[in-house]
Enzyme design. Sequence first.
Site, PDB file in Angstrom:
ATOM      1  N   ASP A   9      35.208  39.760  44.204  1.00 29.84           N
ATOM      2  CA  ASP A   9      35.252  41.338  43.514  1.00 29.84           C
ATOM      3  C   ASP A   9      35.843  40.430  41.920  1.00 29.84           C
ATOM      4  O   ASP A   9      36.304  39.455  41.619  1.00 29.84           O
ATOM      5  CB  ASP A   9      36.499  41.601  44.342  1.00 29.84           C
ATOM      6  CG  ASP A   9      37.693  42.731  43.225  1.00 29.84           C
ATOM      7  OD1 ASP A   9      36.713  43.556  43.512  1.00 29.84           O
ATOM      8  OD2 ASP A   9      38.836  42.591  43.172  1.00 29.84           O
ATOM      9  N   ASP A  11      38.159  42.190  39.105  1.00 31.37           N
ATOM     10  CA  ASP A  11      39.042  42.917  38.934  1.00 31.37           C
ATOM     11  C   ASP A  11      40.618  42.492  39.467  1.00 31.37           C
ATOM     12  O   ASP A  11      40.680  42.999  41.378  1.00 31.37           O
ATOM     13  CB  ASP A  11      39.296  44.830  38.549  1.00 31.37           C
ATOM     14  CG  ASP A  11      38.626  45.383  38.230  1.00 31.37           C
ATOM     15  OD1 ASP A  11      38.775  45.244  36.779  1.00 31.37           O
ATOM     16  OD2 ASP A  11      37.951  46.348  38.026  1.00 31.37           O
ATOM     17  N   SER A 114      33.997  47.995  39.849  1.00 31.24           N
ATOM     18  CA  SER A 114      34.108  48.733  39.072  1.00 31.24           C
ATOM     19  C   SER A 114      32.560  49.081  38.314  1.00 31.24           C
ATOM     20  O   SER A 114      31.496  48.385  37.679  1.00 31.24           O
ATOM     21  CB  SER A 114      34.796  48.210  38.170  1.00 31.24           C
ATOM     22  OG  SER A 114      35.049  48.219  36.521  1.00 31.24           O
ATOM     23  N   ASN A 116      32.338  49.260  34.790  1.00 31.27           N
ATOM     24  CA  ASN A 116      32.835  48.702  33.675  1.00 31.27           C
ATOM     25  C   ASN A 116      32.505  47.239  33.471  1.00 31.27           C
ATOM     26  O   ASN A 116      32.969  46.220  33.802  1.00 31.27           O
ATOM     27  CB  ASN A 116      33.958  48.706  32.834  1.00 31.27           C
ATOM     28  CG  ASN A 116      34.339  49.943  32.833  1.00 31.27           C
ATOM     29  OD1 ASN A 116      33.192  50.526  31.647  1.00 31.27           O
ATOM     30  ND2 ASN A 116      35.075  51.068  33.372  1.00 31.27           N
TER      31      ASN A 116
END
Length: 222
Positions: A9, A11, A114, A116
């Site tokens: 992952d 973040d 995300s 982003n």
Amino acid sequence: MTIRAFIFDLDGVITDTAEYHYRAWKRLADAKNIPFTREDNDALRGVSRRESLERLLNGREISEPAALECLAQKNAYYLAYINRLRPQDRLPGVTAFLHAARRAEVKTAIASASKNARLVLNRLELTTHFDVIGDGNSVAKPKPAPDLFIWVADALQVSTAESVVFEDAEAGIDAAKNAGCLTVGIGGAKVNHADIHLKHGLKNVEPHSILRRLEALRSTRG
Ligand code: BG6
Ligand code: MG
């Protein structure tokens, strides 16, 4: 079965953008007079942008155009933070762990909810460290659906059973388990469902010790 891939992952595992997601949601919540705490934000780890807004609104009804405006506003706040990210913002131990994984010939990938994610990886100068990058645009169903991990394993040409997922959020651990991956919970937030929990993240952690622990665990499960 041999472990052939590490899927991370982004973040909260590779960098602490969870803090920036919090600040961006907090600005939006303050502007709308909606109470929102750090604890509330912990429950949004790994949760998609749209679902996060629903949880923040907590039953308050708003029109679709107003919801889209909130999502755009939150993302604008968030982008202002991540545009300042630098390679020094990688979490402790991340760089060494990725290099060691390469040396151990374990494939590496990102599986982030995300949209982003690529921008964040570029800012951290980490894009080329991963064989595959799955992000919020890769599949339709967000975590805790298993789809993103299945998509990433497929792109890596490994099975999910040969993959270990590193996650800081229970929603992500559940998604990875639903996909059939082994799981490592990272950091201080709730990851009770993980096979292994590394409270202090990847600092001073060796890929070989993770592989040994998980393979031992799997053999006791039969
Ligand atoms: C996850 C974060 O990685 O991505 C969540 O843990 C976030 O907090 C989600 O809501 C979606 O991110 P973005 O950048 O597409 O809004
Ligand atoms: Mg996370």
